[in-house]
Motif scaffolding. Structure first.
Motif, PDB file in Angstrom:
ATOM      1  N   VAL A  16      -3.196  -1.213   3.065  1.00 60.88           N
ATOM      2  CA  VAL A  16      -1.963  -0.434   3.066  1.00 60.88           C
ATOM      3  C   VAL A  16      -1.452  -0.361   4.497  1.00 60.88           C
ATOM      4  O   VAL A  16      -2.132   0.151   5.385  1.00 60.88           O
ATOM      5  N   VAL A  34       1.327   0.917   7.261  1.00 60.66           N
ATOM      6  CA  VAL A  34       2.264   2.009   7.474  1.00 60.66           C
ATOM      7  C   VAL A  34       2.899   1.866   8.852  1.00 60.66           C
ATOM      8  O   VAL A  34       2.428   1.108   9.710  1.00 60.66           O
ATOM      9  N   ALA A  55       3.611   4.856  10.539  1.00 61.83           N
ATOM     10  CA  ALA A  55       3.555   6.263  10.926  1.00 61.83           C
ATOM     11  C   ALA A  55       3.580   6.442  12.435  1.00 61.83           C
ATOM     12  O   ALA A  55       4.044   7.470  12.939  1.00 61.83           O
ATOM     13  N   LEU A  74      -3.260   1.674   7.413  1.00 57.84           N
ATOM     14  CA  LEU A  74      -3.415   3.115   7.260  1.00 57.84           C
ATOM     15  C   LEU A  74      -4.782   3.580   7.728  1.00 57.84           C
ATOM     16  O   LEU A  74      -4.916   4.648   8.344  1.00 57.84           O
ATOM     17  N   VAL A 126      -2.284  11.168   6.764  1.00 53.25           N
ATOM     18  CA  VAL A 126      -1.091  10.538   6.200  1.00 53.25           C
ATOM     19  C   VAL A 126      -1.357  10.209   4.737  1.00 53.25           C
ATOM     20  O   VAL A 126      -2.391   9.627   4.406  1.00 53.25           O
ATOM     21  N   SER A 127      -0.425  10.586   3.871  1.00 57.24           N
ATOM     22  CA  SER A 127      -0.477  10.177   2.469  1.00 57.24           C
ATOM     23  C   SER A 127       0.595   9.126   2.248  1.00 57.24           C
ATOM     24  O   SER A 127       1.716   9.263   2.745  1.00 57.24           O
ATOM     25  N   VAL A 128       0.260   8.068   1.504  1.00 55.63           N
ATOM     26  CA  VAL A 128       1.192   6.975   1.265  1.00 55.63           C
ATOM     27  C   VAL A 128       1.339   6.760  -0.236  1.00 55.63           C
ATOM     28  O   VAL A 128       0.342   6.682  -0.962  1.00 55.63           O
ATOM     29  N   THR A 163       3.283   4.028  -2.615  1.00 49.11           N
ATOM     30  CA  THR A 163       4.034   2.778  -2.586  1.00 49.11           C
ATOM     31  C   THR A 163       5.159   2.797  -3.615  1.00 49.11           C
ATOM     32  O   THR A 163       5.177   3.619  -4.545  1.00 49.11           O
ATOM     33  N   ARG A 195       8.113   2.337   0.137  1.00 51.51           N
ATOM     34  CA  ARG A 195       6.990   3.271   0.219  1.00 51.51           C
ATOM     35  C   ARG A 195       7.474   4.586   0.833  1.00 51.51           C
ATOM     36  O   ARG A 195       8.548   4.639   1.457  1.00 51.51           O
ATOM     37  N   GLU A 254       5.787   7.747   3.214  1.00 50.80           N
ATOM     38  CA  GLU A 254       4.674   8.267   4.001  1.00 50.80           C
ATOM     39  C   GLU A 254       4.881   9.760   4.206  1.00 50.80           C
ATOM     40  O   GLU A 254       5.945  10.186   4.653  1.00 50.80           O
TER      41      GLU A 254
END
Length: 839
Positions: free
Chosen positions: A38, A40, A42, A49, A56-58, A60, A141, A143
């Motif tokens: 994954v 990101v 961020a 990630l 951090v929550s992802v 998609t 996605r 984040e």
């Protein structure tokens, strides 16, 4: 008409997608058991990630599609640390770890107060929380970043950030479309087309509509209320003259036009007022004032019945244009993001929520315009030293026209019988009495920010980030009052100037107790340094632990909804108390430790975080006498709570259990409290109009008929309630989500299964922590089953809220504190079918 047209466009896209789809081999699940990586952004650079030392929550785009998630409210079911509350789009609040936006609508909607959680779409900050109420469009996605983010993002955010990344134009042709139909005439259509326009130019066009009948019925008119009529359009151009330079032009517009949003009878709480001045007594006493006795349409909120007697409608729009430029310099990438956005709002409300003509009109037509420019340079990674640095400018103006008009029941229902004699409050006193005005707010924000990551030893990386923010805010607010029984000496309309030094009788003062003309101008400016430090240790190839400290800053705000009055009598009395117009800066300190781990050869990831956040001068609603003038009446208004604390633990798990089967689970435990709040607003159960300040005291004087001691009455500030030690409003102790996706070959295609369960424990929806404003915990299950033909066509049957769980998402205490509590329910079960095609 426009929805029929777009539905036709979506249908054409389905046909076109089918016609152009290439022949492919039958779909089959991947042999690999690895979850895959994954990626990101961020930290403003593309990286895995599992290498980002932060919480951090992802989610998609594929996961959003499978879960049927199209807005922030539904996103909160997939990200437990995110809480979303919206009485209507303007009164929208969202928090991360319980912090960010005050859950009370008066604060969330105040134009002079910013949210502490940043809402970004393709790098552009959205200045009004209301824009989070619109549907997502063609998303790659999302984040959800937890904790202060000011050293990485252009706009400063103390609570966290919702970072939405849309799908970009492609030089390979692709198209997708889907149409869904379900209960209550639910229809949703989405389409997206992307491909080359010239050798160096690609384009992408996306559209989405959502329409559904309301599930609240007005028993008087038969009208369906709280329906959905949403449309979202996005057009993009990508110009890529070479591999190192690209320009992405994005234009979008979203429109929400519906007979929305009302709440219905939830419960009735009791106060220390006389029974005749509480909801049951007031309802029964209406015939003595020329109106029929009132009986609610239903006393069960889940019957979803209303009898409001004023128009209800929302018409709001959000849109803008941005230009994102990226220039790869080799070791670093230079990025420029230029954007202009706007937000428009108009509404018709019945703010008493019942079939009694108390308030006929309540609306604040508004227009916001914002411009932002971010210039950022970020290293491309891979080396011992990495960095991000940038400059940011943000400017916005918000213009509103607050309008409120009372009806024939208002004088009886709202005017105090303790303060005003019966002769001074005839039944027709405030029939047609209204407030009309203008509010103008302007803000300019400037910032420089940067962050450096240095591998100070093998597998050990230190991070230091700093930010300096300077903001200048100006506000003008002016209202007049008119209508009802004419004033004795004031003109109609009456202005704040005319009110100065005027001789007023009892009827005049009774009218002015509901609405009083105000006019004031206020300004606030200042700057602050914030930052964060982080130490990350990659103690194994597949595991990293980190510890961090961050100091966030949220600039002060201006109260653009009317001020506390100075009190007193005679000329110059009862003027707006300007020392309540400015809300001080909010300071946020967050300590966090975390673990990022990849398990079983890439088949699973487990990420853990524990944190403690202390917020000083938390921006919220507070009740206290005006500084330096304790003769002012006690009331609630946007101000600062001395200190709030939240601590908790979070876990995110993803696992590929076997080929084609993916499991995801997230959980959050949060313990939030007001750690220093000695002068809070009084909860309903302790309100007593005969007590000084309107709240039952700790030590009732002999002159007070009710001698019950209020254990949280402030002994030194009459009317104040000690909230220190009570739970933070809007924050559940426990929140969790579990979901799975299955793809298995059957015949020439694949069977697709999806299920997700989200849970949120009970919480109090009001700062006072009244026993009557508690919202119960609930769990919601969604599921779908489908079949994908040869990797192009797909048909799914879906059900949202599978077990038809009854739950409340928001509540309101009726104006006047009659004790009536109104509730907004979650959506009932929805069963439908989706036809989808991709190429």
């Amino acid at each position: 008409m426009r929805y029929d047209l777009l539905a036709g466009v979506a249908a054409l896209a389905l046909i076109a997608g089918a016609a152009s789809a290439q022949t492919v081999a039958p779909g089959a699940p991947a042999d690999s058991l690895s979850l895959g990586e994954v990626v990101v952004t961020a930290r403003q650079r593309a990286e895995p990630l599992q290498k980002v030392p932060a919480a951090v929550s992802v989610v998609t785009g594929v996961e959003l599609d499978r879960a049927g998630t199209v807005n922030t409210q539904a996103l909160a079911q997939l990200a437990p640390s995110l809480y979303y509350n919206s009485a209507n789009p303007r009164n929208t609040a969202y928090t991360i770890r319980g912090l960010g936006s005050n859950t009370l609508s008066v604060s969330a909607a105040n134009d002079g107060i910013e949210a502490g959680v940043g809402f970004y779409v393709d790098g552009v900050y959205h200045g009004r929380p209301a824009t989070a109420a619109f549907d997502f469009t063609d998303i790659a996605r999302i984040e959800v970043l937890r904790g202060p983010q000011g050293t990485l993002f252009g706009k400063n955010t103390t609570g966290g950030a919702i970072n939405i990344i849309s799908r970009a134009p492609t030089f390979e042709p692709e198209a997708s479309a889907e149409v869904s139909y379900g209960d209550d005439n639910f229809i949703q259509a989405k389409t997206s087309v992307s491909g080359p326009l010239m050798d160096e130019v690609a384009g992408r066009l996306s559209a989405q509509i959502t329409q559904r009948d309301g599930f609240v019925t007005n028993v008087v008119t038969g009208q369906k209320l709280n329906d959905q009529n949403n449309i979202a359009l996005r057009a993009q151009l990508l110009f890529q003259p070479n591999d190192d330079l690209q320009f992405r032009l994005i234009a979008d517009v979203s429109d929400f036009d519906a007979d929305c949003c009302t709440q219905t009878y939830l419960r009735v709480g009791t106060s220390l007022r006389s029974p005749a001045r509480q909801f049951v007594g007031l309802s029964a006493g209406l015939p003595a004032h020329g109106l029929p006795a009132y009986v609610p349409a239903s006393t069960n909120v889940f019957n979803r019945l209303s009898d409001i007697d004023a128009p209800l409608h929302v018409d709001t729009q959000d849109g803008g244009i941005s230009l994102n430029a990226d220039w790869n310099l080799g070791s670093a990438t230079l990025t420029s993001i230029s954007a202009w956005r706007y937000w428009k709002w108009d509404v018709a409300n019945d703010r008493d929520y019942i079939g009694v003509p108390i308030q006929l009109v309540q609306r604040i037509p508004s227009r916001q315009d914002q411009f932002s420019q971010e210039l950022r340079i970020a290293s491309n990674g891979g080396g011992k030293l990495n960095y991000v640095g940038g400059l940011y400018v943000f400017s916005q103006t918000i213009n509103g026209a607050p309008t409120s008009v009372y009806g024939p029941a208002s004088a009886y229902w709202l005017i105090s019988t303790t303060i005003f004699a019966a002769a001074d409050r005839p039944d027709n006193l405030t029939d047609g009495y209204g407030q009309y005005g203008n509010s103008d707010f302007k803000m300019d924000s400037y910032a420089a920010f940067g962050e450096v990551n240095d591998e100070i030893a093998p597998r050990l990386t230190a991070t230091l980030g700093l930010r300096y923010t300077y903001e200048d805010k100006k506000g003008d607010y002016a209202t007049t009052v008119s209508g009802g029984v004419p004033f004795s000496t004031l003109p109609d309309p009456a202005t704040c100037t005319a009110l100065n030094g005027a001789t007023l009788n009892g009827k005049d003062n009774a009218k002015l107790s509901l609405f009083r003309p105000q006019c004031y101008s206020v300004q606030d400016s200042g700057g602050s340094l914030s930052g964060r430090g982080n130490l990350a240790w990659q103690f194994a190839d597949n595991a990293m632990t980190y510890v961090s400290y961050a100091r966030g800053y949220k600039g002060g705000g201006l109260n653009m909804s009317g001020l506390q009055l100075t009190g007193g009598t005679g000329p110059g009395a009862n003027q707006p108390a300007l020392d309540t117009a400015v809300i001080e800066d909010e300071q946020n300190s967050t300590f966090e430790v975390g673990l990022k781990s990849t398990l079983f050869g890439g088949r699973a990831t487990l990420n853990l975080a524990a944190y403690k956040t202390i917020v000083k001068d938390f921006q919220a609603n507070i009740a206290t006498p005006v500084t330096g003038n304790n003769s002012a009446p006690l009331r609630t208004f946007p101000a600062n709570i001395p200190q709030v604390q939240v601590k908790g633990v979070e876990a995110d798990l993803a696992a590929r259990l076997f080929p084609g089967f993916t499991l995801r689970a997230s959980a959050a435990y949060s313990d939030g409290a007001y750690t220093d709040y000695p002068a809070g607003p009084c909860p309903l159960e302790w309100q007593n109009p005969n007590a000084t300040g309107g709240c039952q005291p700790l030590n009732p004087p002999a002159s007070l008929a009710n001698q019950t001691s209020n254990p949280r009455g402030n002994p030194t500030i009459p009317g104040a309630y000690v909230i220190t030690g009570l739970p933070l409003a809007g924050l559940s102790k426990w929140a969790a989500t579990v979901g799975f996706d299955v793809s298995t070959p059957v015949g020439t295609g694949d069977i697709l299964l999806h299920g997700d369960w989200s849970y949120r424990s009970s919480y109090n929806a009001d700062t006072t922590n009244s026993q009557y404003t508690q919202i119960g915990g609930y769990g919601v299950v969604n599921a779908s089953v489908g079949y994908r033909f040869n990797s192009s066509w797909e048909v799914d049957a879906f059900v949202r809220n599978l077990f038809d769980e009854n739950y409340v998402t928001a509540l309101t205490v009726q104006t006047g504190n009659s004790g009536l509590i109104l509730g907004q329910t979650g959506d009932p079960r929805l069963v439908g079918v989706t036809l989808r095609v991709r190429r």
